[in-house]
Motif scaffolding. Structure first.
Motif, PDB file in Angstrom:
ATOM      1  N   THR A  29       0.834  -1.206   0.000  1.00 19.69           N
ATOM      2  CA  THR A  29       0.000   0.000   0.000  1.00 19.69           C
ATOM      3  C   THR A  29       0.867   1.255   0.000  1.00 19.69           C
ATOM      4  OG1 THR A  29      -1.752  -1.186   1.154  1.00 19.69           O
ATOM      5  CG2 THR A  29      -1.840   1.212   1.242  1.00 19.69           C
ATOM      6  N   GLU A  30       1.912   1.247   0.805  1.00 19.87           N
ATOM      7  CA  GLU A  30       2.821   2.400   0.876  1.00 19.87           C
ATOM      8  C   GLU A  30       3.551   2.601  -0.449  1.00 19.87           C
ATOM      9  OE1 GLU A  30       4.587   5.523   3.323  1.00 19.87           O
ATOM     10  OE2 GLU A  30       2.759   4.342   3.434  1.00 19.87           O
ATOM     11  N   LEU A  65       1.259   4.183  -2.926  1.00 21.71           N
ATOM     12  CA  LEU A  65       1.128   5.615  -2.646  1.00 21.71           C
ATOM     13  C   LEU A  65       2.294   6.393  -3.262  1.00 21.71           C
ATOM     14  CD1 LEU A  65      -0.133   8.039  -1.105  1.00 21.71           C
ATOM     15  CD2 LEU A  65       1.274   7.347   0.841  1.00 21.71           C
ATOM     16  N   TYR A  66       3.517   5.950  -2.987  1.00 21.49           N
ATOM     17  CA  TYR A  66       4.696   6.661  -3.504  1.00 21.49           C
ATOM     18  C   TYR A  66       4.759   6.642  -5.024  1.00 21.49           C
ATOM     19  CZ  TYR A  66       6.868   7.751   0.944  1.00 21.49           C
ATOM     20  OH  TYR A  66       7.138   8.293   2.167  1.00 21.49           O
ATOM     21  N   THR A 112       2.202   6.381  -7.095  1.00 24.16           N
ATOM     22  CA  THR A 112       1.127   7.240  -7.591  1.00 24.16           C
ATOM     23  C   THR A 112       1.531   8.705  -7.504  1.00 24.16           C
ATOM     24  OG1 THR A 112      -0.562   5.625  -6.961  1.00 24.16           O
ATOM     25  CG2 THR A 112      -1.288   7.901  -7.261  1.00 24.16           C
TER      26      THR A 112
END
Length: 117
Positions: free
Chosen positions: A26-27, A30-31, A33
């Protein structure tokens, strides 16, 4: 908008890694994206209970289906990011890396592995 005013397609990255590291996936999404990339990633975590895979036979069928689906995501991607906290790479992820390599996809890793710096 017209064809000459549409910006070029952002790069597509596919995340590969064990769903046991769901938070790390998930992290990473995020990065990636925020860096302006379209992110393809696992979207089912069979490690977490859910009625769709509470039956072991159904879970096994689903695991194979999702594994094949993830290979199609690799087909679509411009590059691969292996999310591998602690350098861990399991059998499914190794299969995905080998597949991506066979297609000539660039492969990045979030952590060093014993066989890769």
């Amino acid at each position: 908008m017209t064809a000459d005013t549409i910006p070029p397609r952002p790069p597509i990255v596919v995340l590969c890694g064990s769903t046991r590291f769901w938070d790390a996936l998930t992290e990473a999404a995020l990065y990636e994206t925020v860096a302006g990339r379209i992110v393809l990633a696992p979207n089912c975590n069979l490690q977490q209970p859910h009625p769709m895979w509470d039956d072991p036979a159904r879970a096994d069928r689903l695991k194979h289906l999702l594994g094949d689906l993830h290979l199609r995501k690799i087909d679509l991607a411009d590059d691969v990011l292996v999310v591998n906290p602690g350098g861990y790479i399991g059998d499914s992820t190794r299969r995905e890396i080998e597949y991506a390599h066979s297609l000539g996809k660039p492969i990045r890793y979030t952590h060093a592995t014993p066989d890769r710096p």
